[in-house]
Design an enzyme around this catalytic site. Sequence first.
Site, PDB file in Angstrom:
ATOM      1  N   GLY A  39       0.813  -1.224   0.000  1.00  0.00           N
ATOM      2  CA  GLY A  39       0.000   0.000   0.000  1.00  0.00           C
ATOM      3  C   GLY A  39       0.841   1.267   0.000  1.00  0.00           C
ATOM      4  O   GLY A  39       0.331   2.352   0.217  1.00  0.00           O
ATOM      5  N   LEU A  40       2.154   1.122  -0.248  1.00  0.00           N
ATOM      6  CA  LEU A  40       3.020   2.309  -0.289  1.00  0.00           C
ATOM      7  C   LEU A  40       3.393   2.692  -1.727  1.00  0.00           C
ATOM      8  O   LEU A  40       4.336   3.433  -1.962  1.00  0.00           O
ATOM      9  CB  LEU A  40       4.283   2.082   0.549  1.00  0.00           C
ATOM     10  CG  LEU A  40       4.052   1.814   2.037  1.00  0.00           C
ATOM     11  CD1 LEU A  40       5.378   1.630   2.766  1.00  0.00           C
ATOM     12  CD2 LEU A  40       3.265   2.947   2.705  1.00  0.00           C
ATOM     13  N   GLY A  41       2.654   2.134  -2.660  1.00  0.00           N
ATOM     14  CA  GLY A  41       2.781   2.588  -4.054  1.00  0.00           C
ATOM     15  C   GLY A  41       3.973   2.048  -4.806  1.00  0.00           C
ATOM     16  O   GLY A  41       4.433   2.680  -5.752  1.00  0.00           O
ATOM     17  N   SER A  42       4.494   0.862  -4.402  1.00  0.00           N
ATOM     18  CA  SER A  42       5.718   0.386  -5.062  1.00  0.00           C
ATOM     19  C   SER A  42       5.500   0.135  -6.550  1.00  0.00           C
ATOM     20  O   SER A  42       6.355   0.477  -7.365  1.00  0.00           O
ATOM     21  CB  SER A  42       6.287  -0.842  -4.365  1.00  0.00           C
ATOM     22  OG  SER A  42       5.494  -1.962  -4.618  1.00  0.00           O
ATOM     23  N   SER A  43       4.337  -0.406  -6.952  1.00  0.00           N
ATOM     24  CA  SER A  43       4.186  -0.721  -8.380  1.00  0.00           C
ATOM     25  C   SER A  43       4.115   0.555  -9.217  1.00  0.00           C
ATOM     26  O   SER A  43       4.734   0.616 -10.290  1.00  0.00           O
ATOM     27  CB  SER A  43       2.985  -1.636  -8.636  1.00  0.00           C
ATOM     28  OG  SER A  43       1.854  -1.183  -7.960  1.00  0.00           O
ATOM     29  N   ALA A  44       3.426   1.574  -8.722  1.00  0.00           N
ATOM     30  CA  ALA A  44       3.371   2.845  -9.471  1.00  0.00           C
ATOM     31  C   ALA A  44       4.768   3.437  -9.587  1.00  0.00           C
ATOM     32  O   ALA A  44       5.158   3.942 -10.643  1.00  0.00           O
ATOM     33  CB  ALA A  44       2.445   3.830  -8.769  1.00  0.00           C
TER      34      ALA A  44
ATOM     35  N   ASP B 284      -1.702   6.844  -7.109  1.00  0.00           N
ATOM     36  CA  ASP B 284      -0.320   6.361  -6.930  1.00  0.00           C
ATOM     37  C   ASP B 284       0.612   6.862  -8.032  1.00  0.00           C
ATOM     38  O   ASP B 284       1.727   7.315  -7.755  1.00  0.00           O
ATOM     39  CB  ASP B 284      -0.289   4.822  -6.917  1.00  0.00           C
ATOM     40  CG  ASP B 284      -0.964   4.257  -5.691  1.00  0.00           C
ATOM     41  OD1 ASP B 284      -1.729   4.982  -5.032  1.00  0.00           O
ATOM     42  OD2 ASP B 284      -0.720   3.068  -5.384  1.00  0.00           O
TER      43      ASP B 284
HETATM   44  O1  PMV Z   1      -2.516   0.400  -3.952  1.00  0.00           O
HETATM   45  P1  PMV Z   1      -2.955   0.746  -2.571  1.00  0.00           P
HETATM   46  O2  PMV Z   1      -3.013  -0.390  -1.672  1.00  0.00           O
HETATM   47  O3  PMV Z   1      -2.235   1.911  -2.030  1.00  0.00           O
HETATM   48  O4  PMV Z   1      -4.521   1.200  -2.658  1.00  0.00           O
HETATM   49  C1  PMV Z   1      -4.921   2.206  -3.460  1.00  0.00           C
HETATM   50  C2  PMV Z   1      -6.059   2.938  -2.863  1.00  0.00           C
HETATM   51  C3  PMV Z   1      -7.442   2.637  -3.394  1.00  0.00           C
HETATM   52  O5  PMV Z   1      -8.184   3.849  -3.211  1.00  0.00           O
HETATM   53  C4  PMV Z   1      -8.069   1.550  -2.564  1.00  0.00           C
HETATM   54  C5  PMV Z   1      -7.479   2.244  -4.859  1.00  0.00           C
HETATM   55  C6  PMV Z   1      -7.113   3.357  -5.823  1.00  0.00           C
HETATM   56  O6  PMV Z   1      -6.716   3.017  -6.942  1.00  0.00           O
HETATM   57  O7  PMV Z   1      -7.245   4.539  -5.497  1.00  0.00           O
END
Ligand code: PMV
Length: 324
Positions: free
Chosen positions: A108-113, A156
């Site tokens: 959830g810290l945006g590593s893939s982006a 992200d």
């Molecule tokens: O990728 P994550 O785990 O940081 O989640 C993104 C946040 C969501 O609002 C749940 C999805 C999105 O694309 O905004």
Amino acid sequence: MTIASAPGKVILFGEHAVVSGVAALGAAIDLRVVAKVEDAPGKLEIEVPNLNLNVKGFALDALKKEILSTKICEDAFQATKYVSTVLQKFDVRNVKVVVESEIPPSSGLGSSASVVVASLASINFHLGLGLSIDELAKEAYKIEKEVQQGLGSPTDTALATYGGYQMVREKAESIELPELKLIVGYTGVPHNTRLEVEKVQNFRESCPQIVDPIFQAMGEISRSSLNCIREQKLNKLGELMNANHGLLEALGVGTKELSELVYASRGAGNARGAKLTGAGGGGCMVAIPSPEYDGVIKAMTSIVQAGGKAFLVTTGCEGVKIEH
Ligand code: PMV
């Protein structure tokens, strides 16, 4: 050789609601992904030697579609998918791309982006593709969604590209705000953003009269938070974080591990407030440490004692940049 880096992120307020067009606030953080591109005549190789947390690497010959590593690591393998989609999209050949990350994957810290943005920026510079920063953000968003095959906001990829703070509704908008010192607590449980988003969206479809007011409240929280950050009203900001956490719990994306870290940081850790960040179902939480001299140590210690990994991060950091 070209080296580019892009930051990770935390969503401060409004995750999930943002998928339905409600305002969310995200911030870039000082954990980065670095992508190196070098000429490799006749080859097309991707290497992900490590992804933080001692995750073993993965390497791929994208031309021959051959795996070059002896052991397969799922997270590093995932990262090569993002890079190979970037390479395919721009019909890139004759290069080797090496990606290294300080950001725990699937947390959830945006590593893939950040992987997509850093590798695209590095290729853009190295091959002179001429993409502007806005085009880079747009392409990165498309590529991330294509690989994830799911619904999602541009939060992200906008944060990895532009850095700073982004207020996202349908589109991302940069907002000038001062930096914050935050504690991120990682549960060690990887999460699947697509599944969590689908779960919440299904809930909304079946019970809009319950979910829509929750989303609206989150939007109000995102908007109210701006003044608190601007004026550094940390107690009020903490209250908003606690409220947002409760709403995310109501949507069903909380977990025992996340709650344990959230309550430990608010209790023994003396944090001003804490909430899960990102899609939930695992991954990370974020806390505002008390401004007292030992506030950071107390909050971090409480998270570690509750079984998490703790990072001190600074928000509002610089977006993608060419390092070399
Ligand atoms: O990728 P994550 O785990 O940081 O989640 C993104 C946040 C969501 O609002 C749940 C999805 C999105 O694309 O905004």
